[in-house]
Design a protein around this motif. Structure first.
Motif, PDB file in Angstrom:
ATOM      1  N   ASN A   1      31.692 -27.481  83.582  1.00 41.94           N
ATOM      2  CA  ASN A   1      32.664 -26.390  83.628  1.00 41.94           C
ATOM      3  C   ASN A   1      34.083 -26.929  83.810  1.00 41.94           C
ATOM      4  O   ASN A   1      35.038 -26.414  83.222  1.00 41.94           O
ATOM      5  CB  ASN A   1      32.312 -25.429  84.760  1.00 41.94           C
ATOM      6  CG  ASN A   1      33.040 -24.105  84.627  1.00 41.94           C
ATOM      7  OD1 ASN A   1      33.224 -23.606  83.518  1.00 41.94           O
ATOM      8  ND2 ASN A   1      33.459 -23.541  85.740  1.00 41.94           N
ATOM      9  N   PHE A   2      34.229 -27.975  84.614  1.00 43.09           N
ATOM     10  CA  PHE A   2      35.536 -28.615  84.808  1.00 43.09           C
ATOM     11  C   PHE A   2      36.044 -29.209  83.495  1.00 43.09           C
ATOM     12  O   PHE A   2      37.228 -29.076  83.147  1.00 43.09           O
ATOM     13  CB  PHE A   2      35.414 -29.703  85.881  1.00 43.09           C
ATOM     14  CG  PHE A   2      36.657 -30.532  86.061  1.00 43.09           C
ATOM     15  CD1 PHE A   2      37.741 -30.045  86.768  1.00 43.09           C
ATOM     16  CD2 PHE A   2      36.728 -31.811  85.522  1.00 43.09           C
ATOM     17  CE1 PHE A   2      38.887 -30.803  86.942  1.00 43.09           C
ATOM     18  CE2 PHE A   2      37.865 -32.580  85.678  1.00 43.09           C
ATOM     19  CZ  PHE A   2      38.943 -32.074  86.388  1.00 43.09           C
ATOM     20  N   ILE A   3      35.146 -29.858  82.732  1.00 41.53           N
ATOM     21  CA  ILE A   3      35.538 -30.442  81.444  1.00 41.53           C
ATOM     22  C   ILE A   3      35.959 -29.352  80.466  1.00 41.53           C
ATOM     23  O   ILE A   3      36.969 -29.484  79.745  1.00 41.53           O
ATOM     24  CB  ILE A   3      34.373 -31.274  80.868  1.00 41.53           C
ATOM     25  CG1 ILE A   3      34.102 -32.479  81.758  1.00 41.53           C
ATOM     26  CG2 ILE A   3      34.675 -31.722  79.439  1.00 41.53           C
ATOM     27  CD1 ILE A   3      32.875 -33.268  81.369  1.00 41.53           C
ATOM     28  N   LEU A   4      35.216 -28.259  80.427  1.00 38.78           N
ATOM     29  CA  LEU A   4      35.542 -27.177  79.493  1.00 38.78           C
ATOM     30  C   LEU A   4      36.875 -26.522  79.831  1.00 38.78           C
ATOM     31  O   LEU A   4      37.641 -26.154  78.929  1.00 38.78           O
ATOM     32  CB  LEU A   4      34.424 -26.132  79.501  1.00 38.78           C
ATOM     33  CG  LEU A   4      33.065 -26.582  78.966  1.00 38.78           C
ATOM     34  CD1 LEU A   4      32.105 -25.403  78.892  1.00 38.78           C
ATOM     35  CD2 LEU A   4      33.182 -27.246  77.601  1.00 38.78           C
ATOM     36  N   ILE A   5      37.180 -26.380  81.102  1.00 40.45           N
ATOM     37  CA  ILE A   5      38.464 -25.790  81.498  1.00 40.45           C
ATOM     38  C   ILE A   5      39.615 -26.697  81.089  1.00 40.45           C
ATOM     39  O   ILE A   5      40.651 -26.229  80.579  1.00 40.45           O
ATOM     40  CB  ILE A   5      38.475 -25.522  83.016  1.00 40.45           C
ATOM     41  CG1 ILE A   5      37.499 -24.384  83.358  1.00 40.45           C
ATOM     42  CG2 ILE A   5      39.884 -25.169  83.497  1.00 40.45           C
ATOM     43  CD1 ILE A   5      37.325 -24.161  84.839  1.00 40.45           C
ATOM     44  N   LYS A   6      39.447 -28.013  81.275  1.00 35.45           N
ATOM     45  CA  LYS A   6      40.479 -28.965  80.861  1.00 35.45           C
ATOM     46  C   LYS A   6      40.685 -28.924  79.354  1.00 35.45           C
ATOM     47  O   LYS A   6      41.821 -28.944  78.850  1.00 35.45           O
ATOM     48  CB  LYS A   6      40.092 -30.379  81.296  1.00 35.45           C
ATOM     49  CG  LYS A   6      40.178 -30.619  82.798  1.00 35.45           C
ATOM     50  CD  LYS A   6      41.623 -30.587  83.271  1.00 35.45           C
ATOM     51  CE  LYS A   6      41.726 -30.922  84.737  1.00 35.45           C
ATOM     52  NZ  LYS A   6      43.132 -30.841  85.234  1.00 35.45           N
ATOM     53  N   LEU A   7      39.585 -28.855  78.598  1.00 40.49           N
ATOM     54  CA  LEU A   7      39.688 -28.771  77.142  1.00 40.49           C
ATOM     55  C   LEU A   7      40.361 -27.477  76.714  1.00 40.49           C
ATOM     56  O   LEU A   7      41.190 -27.466  75.784  1.00 40.49           O
ATOM     57  CB  LEU A   7      38.294 -28.873  76.509  1.00 40.49           C
ATOM     58  CG  LEU A   7      37.630 -30.244  76.518  1.00 40.49           C
ATOM     59  CD1 LEU A   7      36.208 -30.137  76.005  1.00 40.49           C
ATOM     60  CD2 LEU A   7      38.414 -31.237  75.685  1.00 40.49           C
TER      61      LEU A   7
END
Length: 225
Positions: free
Chosen positions: A48-54
């Motif tokens: 979820n952290f990676i998707l928010i950054k993307l």
């Protein structure tokens, strides 16, 4: 020799003469239930952290073209390619992203949709984009030809970039592993160390290539408006 070498990219896995190779492209769907857990685990929090950054990065690249949900297709493409790249690193799992059949099926429809939308809704902007600002009049026909060709080959370059990078690492690891039968004990230990380093490199390539394709697709979509 070459047919045996490249056969690692097309294993004949079948049950009752039904090919199971491309089923590996759908194994990533098994990760979807993580998003429906009532108590998120560490895997879901990290993803979820990676998707928010993307999402924030794609939104910045889209600039004025951004609207709610517009980054979903690029995040989905990144996730799909990333899962398939990583699954291809496991033994006896078909590497679907090392085939132009899959990579072209991703890049070509996406590019066509951008082009159709751009020419139907912003044809004047698309014509202006073919001639860079400050181009002399005598060079304008040549610039139009060059920009047209560079625009047409975009889906091919996206597909070939992904396929070539996935094939190169797998071929190198296969070539090195095939020489292990003729080595002594110490050289085999050294070969194992090299293979571990190559596996780490391939893991980095799997992440980088999925990120590069998602970023380039976002940039191409931002040019049609």
């Amino acid at each position: 020799m070459m047919s045996n070498l490249f056969s690692i990219f097309d294993p004949s896995t079948n049950i009752f003469n039904l090919s199971l190779n491309w089923i590996s492209a759908f194994i990533g769907i098994l990760f979807i239930p993580y998003s429906f857990w009532l108590i998120p685990n560490r895997h879901f929090v990290l993803w979820n952290f990676i998707l928010i950054k993307l999402h924030n990065e794609f939104k910045t690249l889209l600039k004025s073209n951004y609207f709610y949900g517009s980054t979903l297709i690029f995040i989905s493409m990144f996730s799909f390619i990333l899962f398939n790249n990583f699954l291809g690193l496991f033994p006896y799992i078909f590497t679907s992203t090392s085939h132009l059949t899959l990579s072209l099926s991703i890049s070509l429809p996406l590019w066509l949709s951008f082009m159709i939308y751009g020419w139907l809704n912003n044809s004047q902007h698309m014509f202006i984009h073919m001639i860079p600002q400050g181009t002399p009049s005598i060079l304008m026909p040549f610039m139009v030809m060059i920009e047209t060709i560079s625009n047409i080959i975009r889906p091919g370059t996206l597909a070939v970039r992904l396929t070539a990078n996935m094939i190169a690492g797998h071929l190198l690891m296969t070539l090195l592993s095939s020489t292990g039968n003729n080595m002594n004990y110490y050289m085999i230990l050294f070969l194992m160390l090299i293979q571990i380093l190559l596996l780490i490199l391939e893991s980095a390539v799997a992440i980088i290539q999925s990120y590069v394709i998602a970023i380039l697709s976002t940039l191409y979509s931002s040019e049609v408006n």
